[in-house]
Design a protein around this motif. Structure first.
Motif, PDB file in Angstrom:
ATOM      1  N   PRO A 147      -5.995  17.219  -0.031  1.00 20.72           N
ATOM      2  CA  PRO A 147      -6.220  18.659  -0.162  1.00 20.72           C
ATOM      3  C   PRO A 147      -5.874  19.149  -1.566  1.00 20.72           C
ATOM      4  O   PRO A 147      -5.205  18.457  -2.335  1.00 20.72           O
ATOM      5  N   THR A 148      -6.321  20.347  -1.888  1.00 20.79           N
ATOM      6  CA  THR A 148      -5.933  21.007  -3.137  1.00 20.79           C
ATOM      7  C   THR A 148      -4.573  21.639  -2.890  1.00 20.79           C
ATOM      8  O   THR A 148      -4.453  22.775  -2.425  1.00 20.79           O
ATOM      9  N   ILE A 149      -3.506  20.909  -3.205  1.00 16.63           N
ATOM     10  CA  ILE A 149      -2.195  21.233  -2.658  1.00 16.63           C
ATOM     11  C   ILE A 149      -1.586  22.519  -3.203  1.00 16.63           C
ATOM     12  O   ILE A 149      -0.718  23.112  -2.563  1.00 16.63           O
ATOM     13  N   ALA A 150      -2.020  22.986  -4.379  1.00 20.07           N
ATOM     14  CA  ALA A 150      -1.490  24.251  -4.882  1.00 20.07           C
ATOM     15  C   ALA A 150      -1.931  25.426  -4.014  1.00 20.07           C
ATOM     16  O   ALA A 150      -1.355  26.515  -4.108  1.00 20.07           O
ATOM     17  N   ARG A 151      -2.914  25.218  -3.148  1.00 19.50           N
ATOM     18  CA  ARG A 151      -3.400  26.262  -2.241  1.00 19.50           C
ATOM     19  C   ARG A 151      -2.825  26.109  -0.842  1.00 19.50           C
ATOM     20  O   ARG A 151      -3.151  26.908   0.053  1.00 19.50           O
ATOM     21  N   CYS A 152      -1.978  25.101  -0.633  1.00 18.91           N
ATOM     22  CA  CYS A 152      -1.454  24.807   0.700  1.00 18.91           C
ATOM     23  C   CYS A 152      -0.055  25.403   0.896  1.00 18.91           C
ATOM     24  O   CYS A 152       0.712  25.507  -0.064  1.00 18.91           O
ATOM     25  N   PRO A 153       0.302  25.744   2.143  1.00 20.18           N
ATOM     26  CA  PRO A 153       1.702  26.116   2.398  1.00 20.18           C
ATOM     27  C   PRO A 153       2.611  24.918   2.179  1.00 20.18           C
ATOM     28  O   PRO A 153       2.178  23.761   2.288  1.00 20.18           O
ATOM     29  N   LYS A 154       3.870  25.204   1.886  1.00 21.36           N
ATOM     30  CA  LYS A 154       4.786  24.108   1.557  1.00 21.36           C
ATOM     31  C   LYS A 154       4.965  23.151   2.727  1.00 21.36           C
ATOM     32  O   LYS A 154       5.203  21.958   2.533  1.00 21.36           O
ATOM     33  N   GLU A 155       4.850  23.650   3.955  1.00 22.16           N
ATOM     34  CA  GLU A 155       4.971  22.779   5.119  1.00 22.16           C
ATOM     35  C   GLU A 155       3.857  21.731   5.137  1.00 22.16           C
ATOM     36  O   GLU A 155       4.082  20.567   5.487  1.00 22.16           O
ATOM     37  N   GLN A 156       2.649  22.140   4.738  1.00 20.69           N
ATOM     38  CA  GLN A 156       1.546  21.188   4.683  1.00 20.69           C
ATOM     39  C   GLN A 156       1.746  20.194   3.544  1.00 20.69           C
ATOM     40  O   GLN A 156       1.436  19.006   3.683  1.00 20.69           O
ATOM     41  N   LEU A 157       2.270  20.670   2.436  1.00 18.59           N
ATOM     42  CA  LEU A 157       2.556  19.777   1.312  1.00 18.59           C
ATOM     43  C   LEU A 157       3.519  18.671   1.739  1.00 18.59           C
ATOM     44  O   LEU A 157       3.286  17.493   1.467  1.00 18.59           O
TER      45      LEU A 157
END
Length: 266
Positions: A78-88
């Motif tokens: 995923p494009t992790i800068a757009r993800c919630p920290k839990e998903q990261l």
């Protein structure tokens, strides 16, 4: 007091590392080229996508990447800068778990999927067991990294690679350390129909006595080992608490400081 300088293993002053993402089928040919020329690579893998499309299966990956490093690239890219920290956290930790189970060693590095990261992500990575992370912005030079969690490579393989290789090979001033770091995706050689580029590069840069060929994590571990050396106040001896040897130039003489012991420098 002696003049002490860090060297790479065996007193070398240059290191080459390669970094390729996604674990695609074209890695088969790329790894063969690396192996033929004595070059080491780090391959950043999305373990949640093993076998999807033209991505390698887990079983083939375990065999193919022997002698190289497998590193994290998040579970599903995923494009992790757009993800919630839990998903990261989930994406990185599940990727690490899967890769560690498959390859049998601790995965401590990654490259950012889609080149996406920010300062919050960087600050979280050490808590997730990540010691380095490669970005896509390049330096076009041969300096060592000053931020391992935003490690900028020298170039993408389509960025003036052979001219940079010629410059790197010709470097000879021993008062400096030089790093050439090349990144890309192996499928790009199929898309661009330019496999001869990486073959020419590896033939020119590989198999040279004055270059250390290392994975990303080997470079990280070596730099960490140097920083952990315990020098006497007079710098006449040094204790190495790590398991890895470190090479030093001591008044222009090359000295190996073996792991787990004390070495006299004068």
């Amino acid at each position: 007091m002696p003049k002490i300088l860090l060297c790479f293993p065996e007193g070398k002053h240059k290191v080459l590392t390669m970094s390729y993402d996604d674990g695609r089928a074209a890695d088969r040919k790329l790894v063969e080229i690396f192996n033929r020329n004595g070059i080491k690579g780090t391959f950043h893998i999305n373990s949640g996508l093993f076998g999807a499309g033209d991505r390698l299966t887990e079983e083939e990956s375990v065999e193919l990447y022997q002698g190289h490093e497998v590193s994290a690239h998040t579970l599903t890219h995923p494009t992790i800068a757009r993800c919630p920290k839990e998903q990261l956290v989930y994406e990185i930790m599940e990727d690490r778990k899967n890769l560690e189970r498959a390859f049998g060693y601790t995965v401590r590095g990654m490259s950012y999927p889609n080149g996406s990261f920010n300062n919050q992500i960087k600050e979280m990575l050490p808590h997730l067991g990540i010691e380095y992370a490669r970005v896509v912005q390049t330096t076009k030079d041969f300096a060592l990294p000053d931020d391992l969690l935003a490690w900028r490579p020298t170039c993408h393989h389509n960025q003036n690679l052979m001219n940079l290789a010629e410059s790197f090979i010709s470097l000879h001033k021993v008062q400096y350390l030089y790093l050439m770091y090349v990144w890309g995706h192996s499928y790009e050689f199929d898309n661009d129909n330019n496999w001869e580029l990486i073959e020419q590069f590896c033939e020119a840069a590989g198999g040279r006595d004055d270059i250390w060929y290392a994975t990303n994590i080997e470079i990280v571990d070596y730099l960490h080992a140097f920083r952990q050396l315990k020098f006497s106040a007079a710098q006449d001896f040094v204790y190495n608490p790590t398991a890895n040897s470190v090479w030093l130039s001591v008044d222009q003489a090359i000295v190996e400081v073996k792991g787990g012991g004390q070495t006299w420098l004068t």
